[in-house]
Structures are given as C-alpha cells and as structure tokens.
Scaffold this active site. Structure first.
Site, short mmCIF file in Angstrom:
data_model
loop_
_atom_site.label_atom_id
_atom_site.label_comp_id
_atom_site.label_asym_id
_atom_site.label_seq_id
_atom_site.Cartn_x
_atom_site.Cartn_y
_atom_site.Cartn_z
N ASP A 1 -1.64 -1.55 25.69
CA ASP A 1 -1.97 -0.59 26.74
C ASP A 1 -0.83 0.42 26.88
O ASP A 1 -0.07 0.41 27.85
CB ASP A 1 -2.22 -1.29 28.07
CG ASP A 1 -2.94 -0.39 29.06
OD1 ASP A 1 -3.21 0.78 28.72
OD2 ASP A 1 -3.22 -0.85 30.19
N SER B 1 -0.21 -1.66 33.78
CA SER B 1 -1.48 -1.76 33.07
C SER B 1 -2.64 -1.94 34.04
O SER B 1 -3.52 -1.11 34.15
CB SER B 1 -1.44 -2.91 32.07
OG SER B 1 -2.70 -3.11 31.47
N GLY C 1 -4.49 4.64 40.41
CA GLY C 1 -3.60 5.80 40.33
C GLY C 1 -2.19 5.43 39.96
O GLY C 1 -1.40 6.28 39.54
N HIS D 1 -4.84 3.12 28.67
CA HIS D 1 -6.19 3.26 29.23
C HIS D 1 -6.35 4.53 30.06
O HIS D 1 -7.46 4.85 30.49
CB HIS D 1 -6.54 2.04 30.08
CG HIS D 1 -5.77 1.95 31.37
ND1 HIS D 1 -4.63 1.18 31.51
CD2 HIS D 1 -5.95 2.54 32.57
CE1 HIS D 1 -4.17 1.30 32.74
NE2 HIS D 1 -4.96 2.11 33.41
N SER E 1 -1.49 3.41 37.53
CA SER E 1 -1.49 3.11 36.10
C SER E 1 -0.45 3.94 35.36
O SER E 1 -0.33 5.15 35.58
CB SER E 1 -2.87 3.39 35.50
OG SER E 1 -3.76 2.36 35.79
#
Length: 452
Positions: free
Chosen positions: A236, A334, A317, A206, A319
C-alpha cells in the site's frame, strides 16, 4: 562634589536605559523568531535503543529459539524465547526473557496457512508476540458462515490461533500530513523522498492509481503533482511526483497541526510496544503503541500484507499520512477500523520496504536543497549542523501558522520584551529631560548672578 555625583548618576541611568533597550529588543526578536509559547511539545519516546537491542538478539539467536521482541513497560527490551538456555543468553545481554511455547517459525507457519485459505473480506491477522499467538480479527461485515469456516482453519492450525470479532469495519482511510485532493478523494501527504534528481511524496497506494493528479486545494487551482508509480493491493504505497520537480523549503518536516511540524532525520523499523505518532489531514496528530508486526488485512479492494498494526486511531482522509517516532520515519497510514472518538486499530505500510521498491531515499533534516541534499536510509544519530534535533518542532510554511502581527500582540510571547523596551525608553527620555532642566536652571542662575 555634588555636581560630580549628579553626573555619575545621570550617566549610570543612561547606560541602564540603553542596556534595557538592547535586552528588550533581543527578547522581542527571539519571541518573534521562535515558536509560540503554546507550541505543542515535540513528540518523543525513548524506545529506539530498546528496539535495536531486541532486534539484534532475535537475529543472533534465530527464529527457532525466539518468538519476537517488544519494548516493555519499563522501557527495556523483552525477548520471547522457547528454552531456558536461550533465556540465559538474553538475560546476560541485559534484556528481559519471557518463556513461550511456540517459536517464530511456528507463528509464521500459522500465518502462511491463513493466507492460503480462501480470502474473507473484513478479516485481518497479525503475530501477537506478547501472547505468543496469531490473532485473527473479523469485522462486522464478515458473515457467520465465513467466520465459522475461518475458525475451522484456525482450529486445524492449533490452539495458538486466537479468533476475535470487532464492531468496526476494516477499510482504507481514503476520504499530514497536509491534505492532497484528486478525483479519487482526499488523502494525506506522507514523507518527501527523492531519487537524486526529482522529489516526490510517498503516500498510500490505495489513494489513487498511476496518473492521478493531486491538488493542494478543493478548487483545483494549486496542482501538487501526479502519481507516477505505486502498489496496491499486496502493498500500500505510491509515489506522487511534484509538479515543479522539487519539494521546496521544509521538505524534511511533517505537519502536526497549528502550523507546526516535526523534523525527520532518518527512516527505521518499529518495535512492538513502541510509542509512535501519526499525523493526518482529518484527525491531526495522534499517538499510540505498536501492537503487532507483519499484519495481513483483507480490505474490500484486496489483501495487503506486511503491515504495522497499532492502536493509534485514524479516520477517512488520514490515508497516506506519516507515522514516526523520535524524528524517525516508520510508515504511512493504510487503513483500519474505528475512529478517533471510539478508538480502533490502524495499519501502516512500512517505509523501508516501500522506499526500496520505489528506488527512492528519504529527504532528511539539514539539507540546503530539498532535492540535492543528503538522504537517509537509516536512523541518523542527530541532525546536521544548523538543523533541529531529531523530532524537534519546526514551523510549516503555508500551514496556517501564526502571523508576525499575531505574535507581536501575544502578551505571552513578546509582552515581557515590550515592557522592558517601553520602560527603557521612558527612563532614557526622563534622564535627558532632567539633564536639560538642570542645564537651564544652571544657566538662569549664572545669568542672574552676572546681571546682578
């Protein structure tokens, strides 16, 4: 006789001073070359063997007689079983057995029924092995009517589906684990991987679509690479190809803050109850436990399935940042709810599934060249010769580590060595001065006797 004793004393003093110089120099050299004294301890847990034993029992006994496994508080594997005969098999294998009503097949059937129902953004569910239930959560964005409709679906499935509301919001963690930035926002680098020719960063899907260009600073002066493939929603994960084709030095290290990192030696799958660590560019190094597997989350952008559920906190941030344990790579961040002040639930994309789909292998510890060394697809029993042990701390180039001057001036690191060196120099100079004075005195006495 007196002169002989003096010579012996002077010689011993000189030898002691020279020895002190050598020892002090060695102490200073080791202090400068090693990690600072206040370096964080290497994240470590002993859950890997228990996880493997539980997984092996579940696979051998089958999904009709078992309902998952986890690591108990005492570190031993616990297996949920549906009958006494299976419980006996588990106990004879050295694990703890817990009798439950519903098998893994029933739990998975319930999860399938939830996936088949109309999608409700802001909901998530996972198989809770310990309670032998399917836990369904709804965040603060879920309306009363949608929650009532989903509750009706759960009631039709059976009494082992538990509904729970949470105060936060299930979102992806866009905006380390080193930071990488693009026009889409800020994410965290995950793990370095290779296809045998080029090196890549495996991070969250993502974070940005194919073609996204990533930079290592907010000025756009240092290009890291470009997203070349990925999957989101559904999964993801994504692959960022390095601009130069190679990951460079320390490609087997994930950053944990303060210029430190942890060496990665393999890739594996977690177990419920296992202690894990996550690193991200926003909140740094955090730890917690795996609470469920095969989780489904209905993000606003779409549904992602097959995730690892944990009680580790994360913030925007983080992720794409790495999750690991004992030097074994487990997944990339995720999304979730909450933050690192109040806590919350965080979900991770499992690494083995992502690597298989992308056709890449993990770059692991002990490689001469980041893109040409050995890669791992399973937990390694130990590091290669000359490498740090699994999970050991290591320095991270360019990550704000201490400078040579800072280490030299840090009394906790090199102070004892510098004191030994200084004392030895004083002793050496003193012995030479004493010898010179003695020689001058002897000369004067001899000259005076001759003159007289």
């Amino acid at each position: 006789m007196r002169h002989a004793r003096r010579r012996i004393v002077r010689r011993a003093a000189r030898l002691a001073a020279v020895g002190g110089l050598l020892i002090g120099g060695t102490m200073v050299t080791r202090a400068v070359a090693s990690e600072p004294a206040d370096a964080p301890a290497a994240p470590h847990t002993l859950a890997r063997s228990a996880s493997g034993a539980g997984a092996g029992l579940v696979e051998r006994l089958g999904s009709e007689r078992t309902a998952g496994h986890w690591v108990g508080d005492d570190g031993r594997p616990v297996v949920a079983v549906t009958d006494e005969e299976t419980a006996g098999s588990v106990r004879r294998a050295g694990a703890t057995a817990k009798l439950v009503r519903h098998s893994m097949s029933e739990l998975r059937s319930a999860a399938s029924a939830l996936r088949a129902a109309p999608r409700v953004t802001g909901t998530a569910w996972a198989l809770d092995y310990r309670s032998n239930e399917v836990l369904v959560r709804g965040d603060s964005t879920v309306s009363g009517s949608d929650w009532s409709r989903l509750t009706g679906v759960a009631e039709d499935i059976g009494g082992f589906v538990r509904m729970e509301r949470v105060r936060g919001t299930f979102t992806t963690r866009l905006n380390g684990a080193q930071p990488i930035l693009s026009t889409a926002g800020r994410c965290s680098a995950g793990f370095n991987v290779t296809d045998g020719t080029d090196d890549f960063i495996l991070t969250a899907g993502h974070c940005g679509p194919t073609g996204s260009v990533w930079f290592g600073d907010d000025k756009g002066d240092r290009e890291v690479g470009k997203t070349v493939s990925g999957s989101f929603p559904g999964d993801d994960f994504s692959l960022v190809e390095y601009a130069g084709g190679k990951a460079g030095d320390s490609a087997d290290v994930v950053a944990v803050g303060d210029g430190k990192g942890v060496r990665i030696t393999g890739v594996g799958e977690p177990a419920v109850g296992q202690r894990v660590f996550r690193s991200g560019s926003t909140s740094g190094l955090r730890d917690g436990r795996v609470t469920a597997l095969d989780a489904t989350v209905n993000y606003p952008e779409g549904t992602v399935t097959g995730l690892i559920e944990t009680d580790v906190c994360a913030e925007p941030g983080d992720s794409g940042g790495p999750m690991f344990s004992e030097g074994v790579a487990l997944g990339v961040t995720s999304g979730g709810d909450g933050d690192c002040d109040k806590g919350g639930t965080t979900f991770f994309q499992p690494l083995p599934e992502a690597m298989e789909a992308l056709g890449v292998q993990l770059i692991v510890a002990g490689q001469e060249d980041a893109g040409q060394g050995a890669a791992a697809s399973s937990p390694a029993p130990g590091a290669a010769p000359g490498a740090a042990a699994p999970g050991a701390t290591a320095s991270v180039p360019g990550a704000g580590g201490q400078t040579l001057l800072a280490r030299l001036t840090d009394r906790r690191n090199v102070g004892p060595g510098l004191l030994v060196v200084a004392g030895s120099l004083v002793a050496l100079v003193a012995t030479r001065w004493i010898r010179a004075e003695h020689d001058r005195k002897a000369y004067r006495q001899q000259y005076s006797a001759t003159w007289g």
